[in-house]
Write a protein that holds these residues in place. Sequence first.
Motif, PDB file in Angstrom:
ATOM      1  N   TYR B  12       0.856  -1.183   0.000  1.00  0.00           N
ATOM      2  CA  TYR B  12       0.000   0.000   0.000  1.00  0.00           C
ATOM      3  C   TYR B  12       0.891   1.231   0.000  1.00  0.00           C
ATOM      4  CZ  TYR B  12      -2.424   3.926   2.144  1.00  0.00           C
ATOM      5  OH  TYR B  12      -2.901   5.181   2.424  1.00  0.00           O
ATOM      6  N   ALA B  13       0.502   2.236  -0.754  1.00  0.00           N
ATOM      7  CA  ALA B  13       1.215   3.511  -0.674  1.00  0.00           C
ATOM      8  C   ALA B  13       0.169   4.622  -0.651  1.00  0.00           C
ATOM      9  CB  ALA B  13       2.139   3.687  -1.869  1.00  0.00           C
ATOM     10  N   GLN B  14       0.387   5.601   0.195  1.00  0.00           N
ATOM     11  CA  GLN B  14      -0.537   6.727   0.219  1.00  0.00           C
ATOM     12  C   GLN B  14      -0.306   7.570  -1.039  1.00  0.00           C
ATOM     13  OE1 GLN B  14      -0.060   9.742   3.260  1.00  0.00           O
ATOM     14  NE2 GLN B  14      -2.282  10.044   3.359  1.00  0.00           N
ATOM     15  N   SER B  15      -1.390   7.959  -1.679  1.00  0.00           N
ATOM     16  CA  SER B  15      -1.244   8.757  -2.892  1.00  0.00           C
ATOM     17  C   SER B  15      -0.940  10.205  -2.530  1.00  0.00           C
ATOM     18  CB  SER B  15      -2.533   8.702  -3.712  1.00  0.00           C
ATOM     19  OG  SER B  15      -3.590   9.279  -2.974  1.00  0.00           O
ATOM     20  N   GLU B  16      -0.339  10.878  -3.475  1.00  0.00           N
ATOM     21  CA  GLU B  16      -0.002  12.275  -3.230  1.00  0.00           C
ATOM     22  C   GLU B  16      -1.267  13.102  -3.003  1.00  0.00           C
ATOM     23  OE1 GLU B  16       3.335  14.801  -5.366  1.00  0.00           O
ATOM     24  OE2 GLU B  16       1.381  15.138  -6.311  1.00  0.00           O
ATOM     25  N   GLU B  17      -2.321  12.759  -3.786  1.00  0.00           N
ATOM     26  CA  GLU B  17      -3.526  13.581  -3.656  1.00  0.00           C
ATOM     27  C   GLU B  17      -4.158  13.434  -2.267  1.00  0.00           C
ATOM     28  OE1 GLU B  17      -5.143  10.795  -6.935  1.00  0.00           O
ATOM     29  OE2 GLU B  17      -6.899  11.915  -6.294  1.00  0.00           O
ATOM     30  N   GLN B  18      -4.057  12.227  -1.692  1.00  0.00           N
ATOM     31  CA  GLN B  18      -4.593  12.060  -0.338  1.00  0.00           C
ATOM     32  C   GLN B  18      -3.703  12.773   0.689  1.00  0.00           C
ATOM     33  OE1 GLN B  18      -4.963   8.006   1.192  1.00  0.00           O
ATOM     34  NE2 GLN B  18      -6.421   8.668   2.750  1.00  0.00           N
ATOM     35  N   ARG B  19      -2.396  12.641   0.494  1.00  0.00           N
ATOM     36  CA  ARG B  19      -1.454  13.244   1.440  1.00  0.00           C
ATOM     37  C   ARG B  19      -1.595  14.772   1.467  1.00  0.00           C
ATOM     38  NH1 ARG B  19       3.771  14.580   0.677  1.00  0.00           N
ATOM     39  NH2 ARG B  19       3.771  13.547  -1.353  1.00  0.00           N
ATOM     40  N   LEU B  20      -1.749  15.350   0.263  1.00  0.00           N
ATOM     41  CA  LEU B  20      -1.848  16.811   0.186  1.00  0.00           C
ATOM     42  C   LEU B  20      -3.269  17.315   0.391  1.00  0.00           C
ATOM     43  CD1 LEU B  20       0.494  17.394  -2.902  1.00  0.00           C
ATOM     44  CD2 LEU B  20       1.069  17.562  -0.471  1.00  0.00           C
ATOM     45  N   GLY B  21      -4.228  16.398   0.413  1.00  0.00           N
ATOM     46  CA  GLY B  21      -5.629  16.806   0.550  1.00  0.00           C
ATOM     47  C   GLY B  21      -6.096  17.632  -0.640  1.00  0.00           C
ATOM     48  N   LYS B  22      -5.563  17.294  -1.829  1.00  0.00           N
ATOM     49  CA  LYS B  22      -5.877  18.091  -3.017  1.00  0.00           C
ATOM     50  C   LYS B  22      -6.798  17.283  -3.926  1.00  0.00           C
ATOM     51  CE  LYS B  22      -2.944  19.285  -6.336  1.00  0.00           C
ATOM     52  NZ  LYS B  22      -1.570  19.435  -6.859  1.00  0.00           N
ATOM     53  N   LEU B  23      -7.977  17.815  -4.232  1.00  0.00           N
ATOM     54  CA  LEU B  23      -8.927  17.090  -5.084  1.00  0.00           C
ATOM     55  C   LEU B  23      -8.402  17.052  -6.511  1.00  0.00           C
ATOM     56  CD1 LEU B  23     -11.725  15.706  -5.123  1.00  0.00           C
ATOM     57  CD2 LEU B  23     -12.690  17.912  -5.786  1.00  0.00           C
ATOM     58  N   LYS B  24      -8.216  15.827  -7.046  1.00  0.00           N
ATOM     59  CA  LYS B  24      -7.630  15.682  -8.373  1.00  0.00           C
ATOM     60  C   LYS B  24      -8.638  15.009  -9.301  1.00  0.00           C
ATOM     61  CE  LYS B  24      -3.376  14.055 -10.488  1.00  0.00           C
ATOM     62  NZ  LYS B  24      -2.208  13.198 -10.349  1.00  0.00           N
ATOM     63  N   ARG B  25      -8.695  15.477 -10.540  1.00  0.00           N
ATOM     64  CA  ARG B  25      -9.616  14.882 -11.513  1.00  0.00           C
ATOM     65  C   ARG B  25      -8.844  13.955 -12.464  1.00  0.00           C
ATOM     66  NH1 ARG B  25     -14.379  18.022 -14.729  1.00  0.00           N
ATOM     67  NH2 ARG B  25     -14.819  18.544 -12.543  1.00  0.00           N
ATOM     68  N   HIS B  26      -9.258  12.690 -12.536  1.00  0.00           N
ATOM     69  CA  HIS B  26      -8.608  11.689 -13.398  1.00  0.00           C
ATOM     70  C   HIS B  26      -9.507  11.386 -14.587  1.00  0.00           C
ATOM     71  CE1 HIS B  26      -5.745  10.783 -10.130  1.00  0.00           C
ATOM     72  NE2 HIS B  26      -6.777  10.966  -9.331  1.00  0.00           N
ATOM     73  N   PRO B  27      -8.895  11.087 -15.741  1.00  0.00           N
ATOM     74  CA  PRO B  27      -9.735  10.719 -16.891  1.00  0.00           C
ATOM     75  C   PRO B  27     -10.517   9.429 -16.621  1.00  0.00           C
ATOM     76  CG  PRO B  27      -7.398  10.890 -17.532  1.00  0.00           C
ATOM     77  CD  PRO B  27      -7.470  11.150 -16.069  1.00  0.00           C
ATOM     78  N   TRP B 147      -3.434  -0.259  -4.014  1.00  0.00           N
ATOM     79  CA  TRP B 147      -3.988  -1.304  -3.146  1.00  0.00           C
ATOM     80  C   TRP B 147      -4.558  -0.690  -1.880  1.00  0.00           C
ATOM     81  CZ3 TRP B 147      -4.325  -5.502  -5.941  1.00  0.00           C
ATOM     82  CH2 TRP B 147      -3.400  -5.714  -6.973  1.00  0.00           C
ATOM     83  N   LYS B 148      -5.407  -1.445  -1.219  1.00  0.00           N
ATOM     84  CA  LYS B 148      -6.035  -1.007   0.047  1.00  0.00           C
ATOM     85  C   LYS B 148      -6.772   0.323  -0.131  1.00  0.00           C
ATOM     86  CE  LYS B 148      -4.530  -4.243   3.026  1.00  0.00           C
ATOM     87  NZ  LYS B 148      -5.512  -5.081   3.741  1.00  0.00           N
ATOM     88  N   HIS B 149      -7.408   0.464  -1.261  1.00  0.00           N
ATOM     89  CA  HIS B 149      -8.250   1.629  -1.528  1.00  0.00           C
ATOM     90  C   HIS B 149      -9.671   1.136  -1.727  1.00  0.00           C
ATOM     91  CE1 HIS B 149      -4.582   3.894  -2.072  1.00  0.00           C
ATOM     92  NE2 HIS B 149      -5.228   4.989  -2.434  1.00  0.00           N
ATOM     93  N   LYS B 150     -10.527   1.433  -0.775  1.00  0.00           N
ATOM     94  CA  LYS B 150     -11.894   0.938  -0.837  1.00  0.00           C
ATOM     95  C   LYS B 150     -12.851   2.065  -1.196  1.00  0.00           C
ATOM     96  CE  LYS B 150     -15.394  -1.372   2.041  1.00  0.00           C
ATOM     97  NZ  LYS B 150     -15.805  -2.344   1.020  1.00  0.00           N
ATOM     98  N   LEU B 151     -13.632   1.816  -2.233  1.00  0.00           N
ATOM     99  CA  LEU B 151     -14.635   2.812  -2.631  1.00  0.00           C
ATOM    100  C   LEU B 151     -15.786   2.766  -1.640  1.00  0.00           C
ATOM    101  CD1 LEU B 151     -15.673   4.808  -4.854  1.00  0.00           C
ATOM    102  CD2 LEU B 151     -16.857   2.836  -5.853  1.00  0.00           C
ATOM    103  N   LEU B 152     -16.123   3.933  -1.036  1.00  0.00           N
ATOM    104  CA  LEU B 152     -17.212   3.987  -0.061  1.00  0.00           C
ATOM    105  C   LEU B 152     -18.485   4.569  -0.662  1.00  0.00           C
ATOM    106  CD1 LEU B 152     -15.447   5.321   3.184  1.00  0.00           C
ATOM    107  CD2 LEU B 152     -15.941   2.947   2.564  1.00  0.00           C
ATOM    108  N   THR B 167      -8.640   4.531   2.782  1.00  0.00           N
ATOM    109  CA  THR B 167      -7.352   3.818   2.789  1.00  0.00           C
ATOM    110  C   THR B 167      -6.920   3.675   4.249  1.00  0.00           C
ATOM    111  OG1 THR B 167      -5.909   5.740   2.843  1.00  0.00           O
ATOM    112  CG2 THR B 167      -6.748   5.085   0.675  1.00  0.00           C
ATOM    113  N   PRO B 168      -5.810   2.968   4.515  1.00  0.00           N
ATOM    114  CA  PRO B 168      -5.316   2.909   5.905  1.00  0.00           C
ATOM    115  C   PRO B 168      -5.039   4.297   6.480  1.00  0.00           C
ATOM    116  CG  PRO B 168      -4.267   1.207   4.579  1.00  0.00           C
ATOM    117  CD  PRO B 168      -5.067   2.061   3.626  1.00  0.00           C
ATOM    118  N   ASP B 169      -4.897   5.313   5.624  1.00  0.00           N
ATOM    119  CA  ASP B 169      -4.643   6.676   6.102  1.00  0.00           C
ATOM    120  C   ASP B 169      -5.906   7.513   6.233  1.00  0.00           C
ATOM    121  OD1 ASP B 169      -1.738   6.853   6.472  1.00  0.00           O
ATOM    122  OD2 ASP B 169      -1.674   6.351   4.336  1.00  0.00           O
ATOM    123  N   GLY B 170      -7.051   6.900   6.072  1.00  0.00           N
ATOM    124  CA  GLY B 170      -8.290   7.656   6.236  1.00  0.00           C
ATOM    125  C   GLY B 170      -9.081   7.766   4.943  1.00  0.00           C
TER     126      GLY B 170
END
Lengths: 68, 534
Positions: B12-27, B147-152, B167-170
């Motif tokens: 598992y790795a925390q994504s940058e967008e989660q770490r920075l709390g920045k809402l990112k739009r993906h295609p 990994w370890k990313h659950k859609l709520l 994720t494990p980080d919230g």
Amino acid sequence: MALNRQPNIPDQDVFYAELIDAQRELSDDQADMMLAKLVLVLSNHVGDRGVLSEAIALARDNTLATPA
Amino acid sequence: MLQTYTYPEFAYAQSEEQRLGKLKRHPVVIIGAGPIGLTQALDLAYRGVPSVVLDDNNTVSIGSRAVCYAKRPLEIWDRLGVGEEFAAKGIQWKVGKVFFRDELAYGFDLLPEEHHKMPAMINYQQYHLEERLVKACDDSPLVDLRWKHKLLAIEQNDDVATLTVETPDGIFKMEAEWVVAADGANSDTRRMVGADFTGQFFQDRFLIADVVMKAEFPTERWFWFDPPFHRGQSVLLHKEADDVWRIDFQLGWNADPTEEKKPEKVIPRIQAMLGPDVEFELEWVSVYQFACRRIDQFRHGRVIFSGDAAHQVSPFGARGANTGVQDCDNLGWKLKAVLDGAAPVALLDTYHEERAYAADDNIGHSTRATDFITPKSRSSLRLRNAVLELARTETFARPLVNSGRLSTPTPYLHSSLNTPDSATFAGAMLPGTNCADAPILRNGGNAWLLEQLGRGFVLLSFGPAAPVTVGNITAEVLEVGKDIIDVQGVLTERYDGQPGTVYLIRPDQHVAARWRRFDPGRVQGALSRTLKLQ
């Protein structure tokens, strides 16, 4: 080709006797199995899917139209 | 249990967008890193579209589950760079045997058609396949596998879907222009959008066991109807890689799943089947009940369903994963065209049109096999047994024996993307059909036709032609006799390639249109139609 619903079996009484006779000394289960096999053998011989569908529908409708 | 395979644990790795709390739009965000989600990510990457794949777990499929992969999925994976490896490592079988009660009813040889790069099918454990797909995704700069990313939760409007992910980080939020839900038969995403998922449940249970066995059994598929070691039911045996064998026992509706799964119950069953002297070890056991059902619409706004999340079939004929991979094939290029602004959103509705049609076809095959294997009434059992008894001596009865048909692609013959033929052609390459492979020469070396197709639109021409452009999409020319050489004549025969003939081929290697002579205006019309521009 359409399903032939006109009399088509020569010497029909002897044919019918042969059919009955073929079930002689068979248990009910065996006789049912024999008829099932006969359906499959004849269906394969006919082969024509349209004719087979008509025949299946005729047998079913005739059965449903007959009081139980 | 589990002797031959060690489950990897992906980090598992925390994504940058989660770490920075920045809402990112993906295609594109894909839900589920199973064979379908991973294949979709690879196909999008192949087309230059980046995607994020979310999975709530951190390993591959537990137990081997899907086991049989047919030619078309192998061709798709070959395009994505992993097909040759699967074909080499998987087990290929050609001979099948059907047993009825205590004797062999008949045997058959599949006699696969020659001149295809990929085999008719292979048997390969799902965990091996997934592990390789994960590696391919890790190697791709365009796939962000998390990994370890659950859609709520999922919310959507006309422009974007907003995903709430844990994720494990919230918990954090991310945006996606398009969401591909490949989260399996029990899809949470499907529940979140409130889609209907209906069909037929079968009142039967099956025990699947994978056993490790070194015995010299031939690499054949054996199917038993009503065998002496398992009266009144059916049993299937076939081989996987690493000396693992798959056994399916039909249990009947009244079986207790928990009880049946216990080794002390399973082992005697298998011993009775293999004989007292055969040594084996259990690798994995599962009891399942199955259903044939499909989602109402494959697209719900910005959320698009694929694989088991969109359709579920009985396991007979290996149609689950196989048809799911073909969903990816159909969706990838359409998403790319819509994201690029080359086609309207209506093109995505043809994903439903074509793949729901294929799903219904698969469900039909699967239901018919199930009805043959597990007759529902006394008289259908009698007819079934009549077929089996006749099959011992009568070749005509053998095609009626249905223990699962080989999965083959469903051609999109009625698709709104096709341009109907205006001339007569021999052979099978009707508009809407997946392209048959053929051996060719390219730059003096042996190659295959399908290796030349799939990147974008192609004009396969048996005479001079020129590229045709609609908007920012160009169909490039692949001329037989110039760009590729049909040394064996197979290509010309399979495509009825009389001089002057031109095929317009879609990026998913399906025929869109064909003509007897090249006419740029007509090609432009057909290309527009295939992009839903008219």
